[in-house]
Scaffold this active site. Sequence first.
Site, PDB file in Angstrom:
ATOM      1  N   ASP A 122       0.638  -1.152  -0.091  1.00  0.00           N
ATOM      2  CA  ASP A 122       0.004   0.067   0.013  1.00  0.00           C
ATOM      3  C   ASP A 122       0.826   1.414  -0.077  1.00  0.00           C
ATOM      4  OD1 ASP A 122      -2.270  -1.747   0.123  1.00  0.00           O
ATOM      5  OD2 ASP A 122      -2.499  -1.453   2.277  1.00  0.00           O
ATOM      6  N   SER A 144     -12.041   3.752 -26.554  1.00  0.00           N
ATOM      7  CA  SER A 144     -12.092   2.929 -25.419  1.00  0.00           C
ATOM      8  C   SER A 144     -11.068   3.610 -24.535  1.00  0.00           C
ATOM      9  CB  SER A 144     -11.244   1.773 -25.896  1.00  0.00           C
ATOM     10  OG  SER A 144     -10.014   1.983 -26.040  1.00  0.00           O
TER      11      SER A 144
HETATM   12  O1  F6P Z   1      -2.646  -4.040   3.347  1.00  0.00           O
HETATM   13  C1  F6P Z   1      -2.456  -4.849   2.116  1.00  0.00           C
HETATM   14  C2  F6P Z   1      -3.608  -5.288   1.390  1.00  0.00           C
HETATM   15  O2  F6P Z   1      -3.260  -6.078   0.173  1.00  0.00           O
HETATM   16  C3  F6P Z   1      -4.773  -4.165   1.051  1.00  0.00           C
HETATM   17  O3  F6P Z   1      -4.139  -3.465  -0.170  1.00  0.00           O
HETATM   18  C4  F6P Z   1      -5.924  -4.728   0.955  1.00  0.00           C
HETATM   19  O4  F6P Z   1      -6.951  -3.738   1.170  1.00  0.00           O
HETATM   20  C5  F6P Z   1      -5.812  -5.837   1.975  1.00  0.00           C
HETATM   21  O5  F6P Z   1      -4.533  -6.010   2.305  1.00  0.00           O
HETATM   22  C6  F6P Z   1      -6.667  -7.120   1.772  1.00  0.00           C
HETATM   23  O6  F6P Z   1      -6.346  -7.674   2.991  1.00  0.00           O
HETATM   24  P1  F6P Z   1      -6.761  -9.243   3.017  1.00  0.00           P
HETATM   25  O7  F6P Z   1      -5.571 -10.243   2.337  1.00  0.00           O
HETATM   26  O8  F6P Z   1      -7.015  -9.713   4.291  1.00  0.00           O
HETATM   27  O9  F6P Z   1      -7.912  -9.360   2.308  1.00  0.00           O
END
Ligand code: F6P
Length: 323
Positions: free
Chosen positions: A128, A216
């Site tokens: 993130d 597109s």
């Molecule tokens: O924090 C990393 C992340 O991949 C985020 O981008 C996403 O919102 C979340 O984890 C998804 O979490 P999980 O794998 O628990 O569904």
Amino acid sequence: MKNIGIITSGGDSPGMNAAIRSIVKTAYYYRINCFGILFGFKGLINGNIINLCTIDVKNIINRGGTILKTARSKEFETKEGRKKAYKNFKKKKLDGLIIIGGNGTLTGAKIFEEEYNIPIIGIPGTIDNDIYGSDCTIGYDTALNTVIVAIDKIRDTATSHNRLFFIEVMGRESGFIALNSGIATGALNIMLPEKNYNINNLFKSIDKGNKEGKSSSIIIVSEDKKIQKAYSLAKITKKKYPNYEIRVSILGHIQRGGNPTCFDRVLASKLGFFSVKSLIDGKYGFIVGSKENKISYTLLKEFNKKKNKIDEELIKISKILFF
Ligand code: F6P
């Protein structure tokens, strides 16, 4: 400092293994023992702890995921959970912890450090890129590269069918992946949580694209943890432009896997090395990151008081490049 425990927790990110390898090898160089705590904080609570030697980290620098496994532990959010974790920390005669993860993980590290006064170093590992104290987090660059490969492929089919695609990318509450992948793939618009997913701006860019004969387009949507934002934006757009053929693609967990890029491997190797060095030098209670290509130390106590901001300059540029 004789015994160091390593934890990877929360969402995994490509490059975590490179960081583990670097920690184990640096510790070996300084004659320190390493222990791997399996499944994040959950492993510390359950005493799921193994010895980690240099042989255990062979051939992992190129692998995504984490050899130590990971989890999101609800129990560690409770005082009782952390008490159990501390007992195992003591039982294993650990002197310090290196904790690799994202926002939730490092917040857990901060609370644990405050409660038990344990030598802890945090390493930002998340796709993130939302950790204050590091320009880039481990895994972000790899995720971005995965995303642009996927978007390029979607563009081929979007162009063939004259379709408008809403592509949703991860990022939790941060638009780093969306903004940068949107620029890199020439998207028509980038819908960011930081800009409240400005729908009027989206319509303006669709109208403009229309006038210029665009048949597109790609619209990147940064995820919203509460709803499937791409679907809701696509629905609103279809209402306004009923003649458009619209499709939605949610990229999902593909963004978290894969071999780490060179950038992530080098970043992870550096942060791993400096986290061990820092513990040895008695400098703990910090997140070790990289700012302007220099190693930086941010107090664990302070890290979540500020946020990494997306680049406003880049948003301005993207608006010019859309049209
Ligand atoms: O924090 C990393 C992340 O991949 C985020 O981008 C996403 O919102 C979340 O984890 C998804 O979490 P999980 O794998 O628990 O569904």
